[in-house]
Design a protein around this motif. Structure first.
Motif, mmCIF file in Angstrom:
data_model
loop_
_atom_site.group_PDB
_atom_site.id
_atom_site.type_symbol
_atom_site.label_atom_id
_atom_site.label_comp_id
_atom_site.label_asym_id
_atom_site.label_seq_id
_atom_site.Cartn_x
_atom_site.Cartn_y
_atom_site.Cartn_z
ATOM 1 N N TYR A 244 0.895 -1.428 -0.031
ATOM 2 C CA TYR A 244 0.001 0.256 -0.416
ATOM 3 C C TYR A 244 0.837 1.155 -0.065
ATOM 4 C CZ TYR A 244 -3.596 3.415 1.582
ATOM 5 O OH TYR A 244 -4.664 4.462 1.150
ATOM 6 N N THR A 245 1.793 1.094 0.984
ATOM 7 C CA THR A 245 2.769 2.462 0.755
ATOM 8 C C THR A 245 3.304 2.099 -0.557
ATOM 9 O OG1 THR A 245 2.787 1.879 3.400
ATOM 10 C CG2 THR A 245 4.865 3.081 2.070
ATOM 11 N N ARG A 246 3.808 1.653 -1.176
ATOM 12 C CA ARG A 246 4.123 2.090 -2.134
ATOM 13 C C ARG A 246 3.378 2.535 -3.702
ATOM 14 N NH1 ARG A 246 9.237 -2.079 -3.812
ATOM 15 N NH2 ARG A 246 10.495 -1.707 -2.140
ATOM 16 N N ALA A 247 1.712 1.799 -3.637
ATOM 17 C CA ALA A 247 0.943 2.406 -3.911
ATOM 18 C C ALA A 247 1.140 3.750 -4.042
ATOM 19 C CB ALA A 247 -0.598 1.783 -4.213
ATOM 20 N N LEU A 248 0.800 4.662 -2.980
ATOM 21 C CA LEU A 248 0.879 6.023 -2.448
ATOM 22 C C LEU A 248 2.275 6.575 -2.872
ATOM 23 C CD1 LEU A 248 -0.378 5.411 1.528
ATOM 24 C CD2 LEU A 248 -1.898 5.781 -1.535
ATOM 25 N N THR A 249 3.536 6.031 -2.198
ATOM 26 C CA THR A 249 4.495 6.650 -3.614
ATOM 27 C C THR A 249 4.885 6.891 -4.551
ATOM 28 O OG1 THR A 249 5.658 5.678 -1.228
ATOM 29 C CG2 THR A 249 7.298 6.509 -2.868
ATOM 30 N N SER A 250 4.390 5.719 -5.281
ATOM 31 C CA SER A 250 4.586 5.580 -6.342
ATOM 32 C C SER A 250 4.104 6.758 -7.515
ATOM 33 C CB SER A 250 4.107 4.726 -7.702
ATOM 34 O OG SER A 250 2.787 4.154 -7.429
ATOM 35 N N ALA A 251 2.718 8.163 -6.272
ATOM 36 C CA ALA A 251 1.680 7.952 -6.507
ATOM 37 C C ALA A 251 2.406 10.056 -7.350
ATOM 38 C CB ALA A 251 0.742 8.386 -6.447
ATOM 39 N N ILE A 252 3.836 9.844 -6.533
ATOM 40 C CA ILE A 252 4.390 11.131 -5.432
ATOM 41 C C ILE A 252 4.760 11.910 -7.220
ATOM 42 C CG2 ILE A 252 5.905 13.002 -4.958
ATOM 43 C CD1 ILE A 252 5.645 10.696 -2.874
ATOM 44 N N LEU A 265 -1.428 1.201 -9.613
ATOM 45 C CA LEU A 265 -2.177 1.823 -9.335
ATOM 46 C C LEU A 265 -3.448 0.553 -8.313
ATOM 47 C CD1 LEU A 265 -3.701 2.884 -13.042
ATOM 48 C CD2 LEU A 265 -2.203 4.185 -11.163
ATOM 49 N N LEU A 266 -4.208 1.537 -7.478
ATOM 50 C CA LEU A 266 -4.903 0.583 -7.228
ATOM 51 C C LEU A 266 -6.429 0.020 -7.359
ATOM 52 C CD1 LEU A 266 -3.920 2.289 -2.954
ATOM 53 C CD2 LEU A 266 -3.141 -0.343 -4.689
ATOM 54 N N GLN A 267 -6.803 -1.048 -7.100
ATOM 55 C CA GLN A 267 -7.809 -1.184 -8.114
ATOM 56 C C GLN A 267 -8.545 -1.310 -7.299
ATOM 57 O OE1 GLN A 267 -7.660 -2.633 -11.484
ATOM 58 N NE2 GLN A 267 -5.807 -2.036 -11.104
ATOM 59 N N GLY A 268 -10.284 -0.622 -7.906
ATOM 60 C CA GLY A 268 -11.452 -0.558 -7.412
ATOM 61 C C GLY A 268 -11.337 0.848 -5.910
ATOM 62 N N CYS A 286 -4.624 -5.317 -2.422
ATOM 63 C CA CYS A 286 -3.656 -5.999 -2.537
ATOM 64 C C CYS A 286 -3.202 -6.476 -3.956
ATOM 65 C CB CYS A 286 -2.424 -6.429 -1.427
ATOM 66 S SG CYS A 286 -0.880 -6.994 -1.559
ATOM 67 N N PRO A 287 -2.103 -5.573 -5.160
ATOM 68 C CA PRO A 287 -1.942 -6.617 -5.794
ATOM 69 C C PRO A 287 -0.807 -7.990 -5.632
ATOM 70 C CG PRO A 287 -0.106 -4.822 -5.920
ATOM 71 C CD PRO A 287 -1.119 -4.704 -4.906
ATOM 72 N N HIS A 288 -0.253 -8.130 -4.311
ATOM 73 C CA HIS A 288 0.377 -9.176 -4.001
ATOM 74 C C HIS A 288 -0.045 -9.882 -3.081
ATOM 75 C CE1 HIS A 288 3.220 -7.115 -6.106
ATOM 76 N NE2 HIS A 288 3.806 -6.172 -5.631
ATOM 77 N N ALA A 289 -1.811 -9.724 -2.944
ATOM 78 C CA ALA A 289 -2.531 -10.878 -2.441
ATOM 79 C C ALA A 289 -2.254 -12.750 -2.008
ATOM 80 C CB ALA A 289 -4.199 -10.534 -1.824
ATOM 81 N N ALA A 290 -2.534 -13.642 -1.805
ATOM 82 C CA ALA A 290 -1.908 -15.252 -1.509
ATOM 83 C C ALA A 290 -2.993 -15.316 -0.362
ATOM 84 C CB ALA A 290 -0.980 -15.316 -1.693
ATOM 85 N N PRO A 291 -3.239 -16.397 -0.221
ATOM 86 C CA PRO A 291 -4.002 -17.375 0.618
ATOM 87 C C PRO A 291 -2.787 -17.210 1.589
ATOM 88 C CG PRO A 291 -2.894 -18.690 -1.625
ATOM 89 C CD PRO A 291 -2.722 -17.447 -1.950
ATOM 90 N N GLY A 292 -4.133 -17.048 2.838
ATOM 91 C CA GLY A 292 -3.147 -16.638 4.159
ATOM 92 C C GLY A 292 -4.381 -15.410 4.447
ATOM 93 N N CYS A 293 -3.403 -14.418 3.831
ATOM 94 C CA CYS A 293 -4.208 -13.009 3.537
ATOM 95 C C CYS A 293 -5.406 -12.485 4.840
ATOM 96 C CB CYS A 293 -3.685 -12.323 2.941
ATOM 97 S SG CYS A 293 -1.730 -12.147 2.100
ATOM 98 N N GLU A 294 -6.025 -13.242 4.403
ATOM 99 C CA GLU A 294 -7.554 -13.636 5.070
ATOM 100 C C GLU A 294 -8.151 -13.906 6.347
ATOM 101 O OE1 GLU A 294 -7.456 -18.259 3.203
ATOM 102 O OE2 GLU A 294 -6.954 -16.175 2.409
#
Length: 320
Positions: A244-252, A265-268, A286-294
């Motif tokens: 999430y921080t990387r997405a915010l930083t990339s928008a500077i 870019l974040l979706q939704g 999250c573009p990197h979400a994986a099993p277990g994140c829930e």
């Protein structure tokens, strides 16, 4: 800087509404060292303003500790909290809506002094004149009405009012977001000067990471009421350890529009705080979400000194 002036532990704020329970702030912990400025960033709806107001007990936390100079203010009674308010103040986002249009500037700034019975009428007038000059205005301005000033000048009036009781801690809630860029820079420089001159400690709430990078010593990233990452500003900017921080930083914005960029870019949209996702609240975008994140909210992972990420895959993704 010395030890922390503010220590927040497991702070939670929930609002009960006819539609259900709003999870505005969930289990947030951090320290703010004395004399430092900590930035708090995140999208609209992330809980930044709720957190800032809970720290000042403008709204009552649901649970958790807020230790100010060693005192847990979450447990203080009404009169004890009233006295504590002399030591902590707020600068609002919209200076015009926070200034009573029926009062002249001098009376607005002196409100706190009158409320606590500080000084004679002459003493208060002298104090207001000195405050106006300290924030870059003229003592003569005390006899004018708020509508006669520009947005930047009104924000300076709001800053003077916040300083009137000689606070040690200030929450600045989006205090430059409504100003033109050139005026923003002037107000940011004023806040830095005041921090150094008065040894102020601040929480600076913003959605603009470039502003936070300029002003703040440390930054905390909030998403849907939960902490995503916290650490020294330069470290978080250069080596973000949370998607999430990387997405915010990339928008500077970058000075050179032709420079190569890795936009993430974040979706939704940010989910409703009435029904936050299970586990990691960021996983649905999250573009990197994986099993277990829930399963279960991520715990803090130490990246380096005073730098933590709340992501189960931090080490796997970024080598931390």
């Amino acid at each position: 800087m010395t030890g922390p002036l503010l220590q927040v532990r497991n702070l939670t704020k929930r609002f009960h509404t006819p539609a259900g329970t709003v999870h505005a702030v969930e289990d947030v912990s951090f320290d703010i060292p004395r004399g430092s400025i900590m930035g708090l960033v995140g999208e609209s709806g992330s809980g930044k303003t709720t957190l800032g107001r809970a720290l000042l007990r403008l709204i009552q936390p649901t649970s958790g500790q807020i230790r100010f100079d060693g005192t847990d203010i979450a447990a203080l009674g009404a009169e004890e909290m009233r006295q504590m308010r002399r030591r902590m103040q707020i600068i609002f986002q919209d200076p015009m809506s926070s200034l009573n249009p029926r009062l002249k500037v001098g009376d607005l700034i002196a409100e706190g002094l009158r409320a606590f019975g500080i000084g004679s009428r002459t003493d208060r007038r002298d104090r207001v004149a000195a405050l106006l000059e300290e924030v870059g205005l003229s003592a003569d301005h005390m006899n004018r009405w708020p509508h006669a000033f520009s947005g930047g000048q009104r924000q300076r009036i709001g800053i003077a009012r916040a300083l009137a009781l000689e606070p040690e801690f200030i929450v600045a809630d989006e205090s430059v977001s409504a100003l033109d860029v050139s005026i923003q820079a002037q107000v940011l420089n004023l806040l830095l000067e005041l921090r150094d001159r008065r040894n102020l400690t601040m929480l600076f709430i913003a959605h603009d990471l470039s502003v936070v990078n300029y002003l703040c010593d440390r930054v905390a990233v909030l998403y849907l009421g939960r902490m995503m990452e916290i650490g020294p500003t330069d470290r978080v900017h250069r080596a973000s350890a949370h998607p999430y921080t990387r997405a915010l930083t990339s928008a500077i914005p970058q000075p050179d529009p032709r420079a190569a960029r890795n936009r993430q870019l974040l979706q939704g949209d940010i989910p409703s705080p009435l029904a936050p996702p299970s586990g990691c609240v960021f996983r649905t975008r999250c573009p990197h979400a994986a099993p277990g994140c829930e399963a279960g909210a991520p715990q803090a992972r130490t990246i380096s000194a005073h730098h933590q990420s709340y992501c189960k895959r931090t080490e796997e993704l970024y080598g931390h």
